[in-house]
Design a protein around this motif. Structure first.
Motif, PDB file in Angstrom:
ATOM      1  N   GLN A 258      37.888  56.712  73.304  1.00  0.00           N
ATOM      2  CA  GLN A 258      38.450  57.817  74.067  1.00  0.00           C
ATOM      3  C   GLN A 258      37.829  59.147  73.657  1.00  0.00           C
ATOM      4  O   GLN A 258      37.400  59.320  72.510  1.00  0.00           O
ATOM      5  CB  GLN A 258      39.979  57.884  73.868  1.00  0.00           C
ATOM      6  CG  GLN A 258      40.733  56.710  74.457  1.00  0.00           C
ATOM      7  CD  GLN A 258      40.619  55.440  73.645  1.00  0.00           C
ATOM      8  OE1 GLN A 258      40.662  55.471  72.419  1.00  0.00           O
ATOM      9  NE2 GLN A 258      40.481  54.304  74.323  1.00  0.00           N
ATOM     10  N   THR A 305      40.061  50.744  70.897  1.00  0.00           N
ATOM     11  CA  THR A 305      41.129  49.868  71.382  1.00  0.00           C
ATOM     12  C   THR A 305      40.488  48.524  71.707  1.00  0.00           C
ATOM     13  O   THR A 305      39.697  48.419  72.645  1.00  0.00           O
ATOM     14  CB  THR A 305      41.830  50.455  72.619  1.00  0.00           C
ATOM     15  OG1 THR A 305      40.854  50.847  73.590  1.00  0.00           O
ATOM     16  CG2 THR A 305      42.644  51.678  72.242  1.00  0.00           C
ATOM     17  N   GLY A 309      40.645  49.381  77.441  1.00  0.00           N
ATOM     18  CA  GLY A 309      41.790  50.172  77.859  1.00  0.00           C
ATOM     19  C   GLY A 309      42.037  51.365  76.958  1.00  0.00           C
ATOM     20  O   GLY A 309      41.325  51.599  75.978  1.00  0.00           O
ATOM     21  N   ASP A 310      43.077  52.148  77.301  1.00  0.00           N
ATOM     22  CA  ASP A 310      43.349  53.406  76.631  1.00  0.00           C
ATOM     23  C   ASP A 310      44.769  53.449  76.079  1.00  0.00           C
ATOM     24  O   ASP A 310      45.663  52.759  76.586  1.00  0.00           O
ATOM     25  CB  ASP A 310      43.185  54.577  77.617  1.00  0.00           C
ATOM     26  CG  ASP A 310      41.784  54.663  78.190  1.00  0.00           C
ATOM     27  OD1 ASP A 310      40.833  54.430  77.421  1.00  0.00           O
ATOM     28  OD2 ASP A 310      41.648  54.959  79.393  1.00  0.00           O
ATOM     29  N   PRO A 311      45.015  54.274  75.040  1.00  0.00           N
ATOM     30  CA  PRO A 311      46.385  54.508  74.598  1.00  0.00           C
ATOM     31  C   PRO A 311      47.175  55.253  75.666  1.00  0.00           C
ATOM     32  O   PRO A 311      46.597  55.788  76.619  1.00  0.00           O
ATOM     33  CB  PRO A 311      46.207  55.358  73.339  1.00  0.00           C
ATOM     34  CG  PRO A 311      44.867  56.005  73.501  1.00  0.00           C
ATOM     35  CD  PRO A 311      44.025  55.035  74.264  1.00  0.00           C
ATOM     36  N   THR A 312      48.485  55.314  75.497  1.00  0.00           N
ATOM     37  CA  THR A 312      49.339  55.951  76.501  1.00  0.00           C
ATOM     38  C   THR A 312      48.940  57.400  76.742  1.00  0.00           C
ATOM     39  O   THR A 312      48.866  57.860  77.887  1.00  0.00           O
ATOM     40  CB  THR A 312      50.815  55.879  76.061  1.00  0.00           C
ATOM     41  OG1 THR A 312      51.162  54.516  75.840  1.00  0.00           O
ATOM     42  CG2 THR A 312      51.725  56.472  77.125  1.00  0.00           C
ATOM     43  N   SER A 313      48.673  58.142  75.667  1.00  0.00           N
ATOM     44  CA  SER A 313      48.224  59.527  75.784  1.00  0.00           C
ATOM     45  C   SER A 313      46.981  59.723  74.934  1.00  0.00           C
ATOM     46  O   SER A 313      47.050  59.712  73.703  1.00  0.00           O
ATOM     47  CB  SER A 313      49.317  60.502  75.335  1.00  0.00           C
ATOM     48  OG  SER A 313      48.795  61.826  75.268  1.00  0.00           O
ATOM     49  N   ASN A 316      47.332  62.977  72.793  1.00  0.00           N
ATOM     50  CA  ASN A 316      48.167  62.822  71.600  1.00  0.00           C
ATOM     51  C   ASN A 316      47.485  61.971  70.543  1.00  0.00           C
ATOM     52  O   ASN A 316      47.721  62.144  69.336  1.00  0.00           O
ATOM     53  CB  ASN A 316      49.508  62.199  71.979  1.00  0.00           C
ATOM     54  CG  ASN A 316      50.381  63.137  72.783  1.00  0.00           C
ATOM     55  OD1 ASN A 316      50.129  64.351  72.824  1.00  0.00           O
ATOM     56  ND2 ASN A 316      51.389  62.591  73.435  1.00  0.00           N
ATOM     57  N   TYR A 317      46.634  61.059  70.978  1.00  0.00           N
ATOM     58  CA  TYR A 317      45.910  60.185  70.067  1.00  0.00           C
ATOM     59  C   TYR A 317      44.832  60.950  69.306  1.00  0.00           C
ATOM     60  O   TYR A 317      44.646  60.759  68.089  1.00  0.00           O
ATOM     61  CB  TYR A 317      45.311  59.043  70.875  1.00  0.00           C
ATOM     62  CG  TYR A 317      44.478  58.045  70.114  1.00  0.00           C
ATOM     63  CD1 TYR A 317      44.992  57.317  69.051  1.00  0.00           C
ATOM     64  CD2 TYR A 317      43.162  57.803  70.491  1.00  0.00           C
ATOM     65  CE1 TYR A 317      44.219  56.381  68.383  1.00  0.00           C
ATOM     66  CE2 TYR A 317      42.385  56.874  69.838  1.00  0.00           C
ATOM     67  CZ  TYR A 317      42.916  56.166  68.779  1.00  0.00           C
ATOM     68  OH  TYR A 317      42.147  55.252  68.117  1.00  0.00           O
TER      69      TYR A 317
END
Length: 428
Positions: A258, A305, A309-313, A316-317
């Motif tokens: 990300q 990851t 895919g990506d973390p929720t935010s 914030n990550y």
């Protein structure tokens, strides 16, 4: 129709050309599947050798990792030459070492030869958190100098502020053979160069089936609305090829990374943060990487990851990580946040090879894709043209499937990553 993610790169790429959808049956010498760096570098190199080349892209040119990555021209491979020597022998290590710095030179050669506008800047920096990592960088310097990279310089704590203005590091390694670019611009400009050489591109033309030829029998590459008959086929879809060729999918795993970009920074602040203008990556296993863009934004990426895919935010990550490096940016606005997948192999080394007589493939750069894709493109073109020596160095490497198959590759890899993450935190 597939669109680019809402990234800084897409917003600033100045894309002006749309390529048609394949809606007929055509015939060509070489059909390249994938419109990222692997496919484009192969296609350009083949056109330079005089072959008729048709390139198929499932979405848009540079839609995948080639248009989403950190933009750093990092040298060598995800496993370095000393590791290759220990596991695969001196001859293989010597041959791969001789190619370890070629990718960046190919990119710079394309930039100069085809007048590519890609926001190129030279110079990179490997940053060390600990004395142990500094020793690793000293060893890397000695190793790379053995294979011809004479543009390396170790710096200690007292010199860090001339490179990057942070208290986070104890020192690092400057690599003047490195550099950074706007990655989506590079893909789009390479597509332009390929077209101007007489190559043919189709976008939004996802391949749904390949009928492999053998010997003099042509292969057939089939899309939803058309088909291409070709003497040779190159598979260069990497993490975005899905299960088109199951034999390759079993030996690799998509992984997400990300990136964020800040608002535009004042000139004086940008200059204070990274006075050198270099791209930076740290020495942790799960590393962070960052640089300034051409319009003075901080572009910061990191993490993995497994499985994609990506973390929720994403914000914030990543925000705590870049604010730790640059406390002066605490609370700054984030204008763009996006993710993308790269392709990991079990060995962390790229996989080049053949399927049958007529199909070639390249995949799995394991986080070192910007440079290595361009080397792979040259090697594929050489092999198709009958010069197989350098290509065969890579085909001789074992292409292992992940233990436990596709169902278990993510948990097994996460376990290994957890272990190395603990080592990073404890400074082992």
């Amino acid at each position: 129709m597939s669109q680019y993610p809402n990234s800084y790169y897409a917003a600033s790429s100045n894309r002006t050309t749309d390529y048609p959808v394949l809606q007929e049956a055509v015939e060509t010498d070489i059909c390249v599947v994938g419109g990222g760096y692997s496919g484009l570098a192969t296609a350009i190199s083949l056109r330079e050798k005089g072959y008729q080349v048709t390139l198929l892209e499932a979405a848009k040119i540079g839609f995948g990792a080639s248009g989403r990555n950190g933009g750093q021209l990092v040298n060598s491979f995800s496993r370095d030459i000393d590791h290759i020597e220990r596991h695969y022998g001196k001859d293989t290590a010597s041959a791969m070492g001789d190619m370890a710095f070629e990718g960046a030179d190919i990119i710079r050669g394309f930039i100069e030869k085809y007048k590519l506008n890609v926001d190129y800047k030279h110079g990179g920096f490997f940053a060390a958190f600990t004395d142990k990592q500094m020793q690793e960088l000293a060893d890397k310097k000695a190793l790379w100098e053995r294979f011809g990279n004479d543009k390396l310089r170790l710096v200690d704590k007292s010199e860090i502020s001339q490179i990057v203005n942070t208290e986070s590091y104890v020192g690092g390694l400057v690599d003047e053979h490195c550099g950074h670019i706007h990655p989506l611009k590079l893909a789009l400009e390479e597509a332009r160069a390929f077209s101007e050489l007489g190559g043919v591109i189709y976008e939004q033309s996802k391949v749904v089936e390949i009928k492999h030829g053998n010997g003099e029998n042509l292969s057939e590459v089939i899309t939803a609305k058309g088909r291409v008959k070709a003497r040779k086929v190159v598979l260069a879809g990497n993490a975005y090829m899905g299960n088109l060729e199951p034999k390759l999918a079993r030996k690799s795993m998509p992984c997400g990374t990300q990136i964020i970009t800040t608002e535009v920074l004042p000139d004086d602040l940008a200059q204070r943060l990274i006075p050198s203008g270099y791209c930076v990556e740290d020495m942790n296993y799960k590393l962070d990487y960052y640089r300034l863009t051409a319009d003075n934004r901080l572009l910061f990426g990191g993490g993995v990851t497994y499985g994609g895919g990506d973390p929720t935010s994403i914000e914030n990550y990543l925000r705590p990580r870049f604010e730790k490096v640059f406390p002066a940016l605490k609370g700054i606005n984030i204008d763009y946040a996006w993710g993308g997948d790269f392709l990991l192999t079990l060995s962390r080394l790229p996989q080049l090879g053949k399927i049958g007589d007529n199909t070639y493939y390249t995949q799995g750069y394991s986080g070192h894709g910007v440079n290595t894709t361009h080397l792979a493109g040259r090697l594929l073109a050489e092999a198709i043209d009958g010069e197989t020596g350098r290509f065969d160095v890579f085909t001789s490497l074992p292409h292992y499937p992940f233990p436990g198959g596709r169902m278990m590759r993510v948990p097994f890899t996460k376990l290994g990553a957890w272990y190395y993450g603990v080592r990073d935190k404890l400074g082992w």
